[in-house]
Motif scaffolding. Structure first.
Motif, PDB file in Angstrom:
ATOM      1  N   ALA A  19       0.825  -1.189  -0.122  1.00 18.03           N
ATOM      2  CA  ALA A  19      -0.091   0.218  -0.096  1.00 18.03           C
ATOM      3  C   ALA A  19       0.636   1.156   0.134  1.00 18.03           C
ATOM      4  N   LEU A  20       2.092   1.336   0.785  1.00 24.00           N
ATOM      5  CA  LEU A  20       2.877   2.522   0.849  1.00 24.00           C
ATOM      6  C   LEU A  20       3.723   2.760  -0.595  1.00 24.00           C
ATOM      7  N   ILE A  21       4.052   1.586  -1.061  1.00 29.09           N
ATOM      8  CA  ILE A  21       4.846   1.554  -2.407  1.00 29.09           C
ATOM      9  C   ILE A  21       3.849   2.325  -3.336  1.00 29.09           C
ATOM     10  N   PHE A 103      -6.849  -1.067  11.986  1.00 25.06           N
ATOM     11  CA  PHE A 103      -7.111   0.268  11.547  1.00 25.06           C
ATOM     12  C   PHE A 103      -7.550   0.490   9.983  1.00 25.06           C
ATOM     13  N   ASN A 104      -7.920   1.495   9.695  1.00 21.89           N
ATOM     14  CA  ASN A 104      -8.362   1.905   8.435  1.00 21.89           C
ATOM     15  C   ASN A 104      -7.255   2.341   7.582  1.00 21.89           C
ATOM     16  N   LEU A 105      -7.115   1.797   6.502  1.00 21.36           N
ATOM     17  CA  LEU A 105      -5.846   2.061   5.553  1.00 21.36           C
ATOM     18  C   LEU A 105      -5.920   3.751   5.199  1.00 21.36           C
ATOM     19  N   LEU A 108      -4.820   5.487   8.211  1.00 25.50           N
ATOM     20  CA  LEU A 108      -3.259   5.454   8.581  1.00 25.50           C
ATOM     21  C   LEU A 108      -2.640   6.183   7.401  1.00 25.50           C
ATOM     22  N   LEU A 109      -2.785   6.343   6.077  1.00 26.87           N
ATOM     23  CA  LEU A 109      -2.001   7.154   5.015  1.00 26.87           C
ATOM     24  C   LEU A 109      -2.367   8.500   5.574  1.00 26.87           C
ATOM     25  N   ALA A 114       0.109  13.457   7.407  1.00 33.29           N
ATOM     26  CA  ALA A 114       0.314  14.657   8.390  1.00 33.29           C
ATOM     27  C   ALA A 114       1.595  14.605   9.201  1.00 33.29           C
ATOM     28  N   LEU A 115       2.000  13.537   9.683  1.00 34.29           N
ATOM     29  CA  LEU A 115       3.320  13.392  10.324  1.00 34.29           C
ATOM     30  C   LEU A 115       4.619  14.011   9.340  1.00 34.29           C
TER      31      LEU A 115
END
Length: 225
Positions: A19-21, A103-105, A108-109, A114-115
């Motif tokens: 998912a991150l890629i 958690f909801n993906l 999380l994204l 935000a971070l």
């Protein structure tokens, strides 16, 4: 952006990495806290996704060690522990945010974005390494106050090295910071840029090995006397 994923659940790790890629992040995955610490010591990351219950070194102690050693990388804790005391312990250990599994993906994204924005919004200090100095606001680089004229990509590359100091920047990490994903060059191009930077540094009196090669790993700045 380079993300370190620290998670001992293989299925979850593979799903998160995919998912991150897909969101164009670069991801390194390790399954225990000690391996995560080794990666942090060697490479530069923009964010750590950290499970709490880990082999060898748990997430709380890992985060405490991270902050005690003055690493200010944003940390997002991912854990099945959902009590208020667990959340307080995680945040007090130095985590920036805390999400409970499952958690909801998309949430999380959004937390990750935000971070990362928060990290980029920090003041831009003048970076120094011995006699080498880089001002990110005025776009000036100098050695013993002698100006060094760099191309835009050379500037970003030396900025990345200065930000990392003795931590090794892999070729993939350099590509992530300097080039857009679609125009990512081959590793021999990185070597050519490093060669040019060394030549320009040497021309103003810097030692030729100010940028060190860590064979098979990447590049870092030479230790200060």
């Amino acid at each position: 952006m380079q993300i370190l994923l620290v998670e001992d659940d293989t299925y979850l790790s593979e799903s998160l990495t995919e998912a991150l890629i897909a969101q164009h992040y670069s991801v390194d995955w390790v399954w225990d806290g000690e391996s995560a610490w080794e990666r942090i010591s060697l490479f530069s990351y923009d964010l750590v996704l950290l499970d709490v219950t880990l082999p060898k070194l748990d997430g709380i102690r890992f985060c405490q060690r991270l902050r005690a050693c003055n690493y200010f990388i944003p940390v997002l804790m991912l854990t099945a522990r959902d009590t208020s005391l667990d959340k307080i312990a995680g945040l007090d250990s130095g985590a920036d945010a805390y999400m409970v599994k499952p958690f909801n993906l998309q949430e999380l994204l959004a937390q990750i974005r935000a971070l990362l924005r928060r990290g980029q919004a920090k003041p831009m200090p003048v970076l120094t390494w011995g006699k080498l100095q880089l001002n990110p606001i005025t776009y000036e680089v100098s050695y013993e106050r002698l100006p060094i004229h760099l191309t835009p990509k050379e500037f970003v590359m030396i900025e990345a090295l200065l930000s990392s100091g003795r931590r090794v920047l892999s070729c993939n990490a350099i590509i992530e910071q300097v080039w857009h994903v679609r125009e990512a060059p081959e590793q021999k191009t990185i070597k050519s840029y490093i060669k040019n930077l060394r030549a320009k540094l040497k021309a103003v009196g810097a030692p030729r090995d100010l940028i060190e090669t860590v064979h098979g790993v990447g590049y870092r700045l030479k230790a200060l006397d």
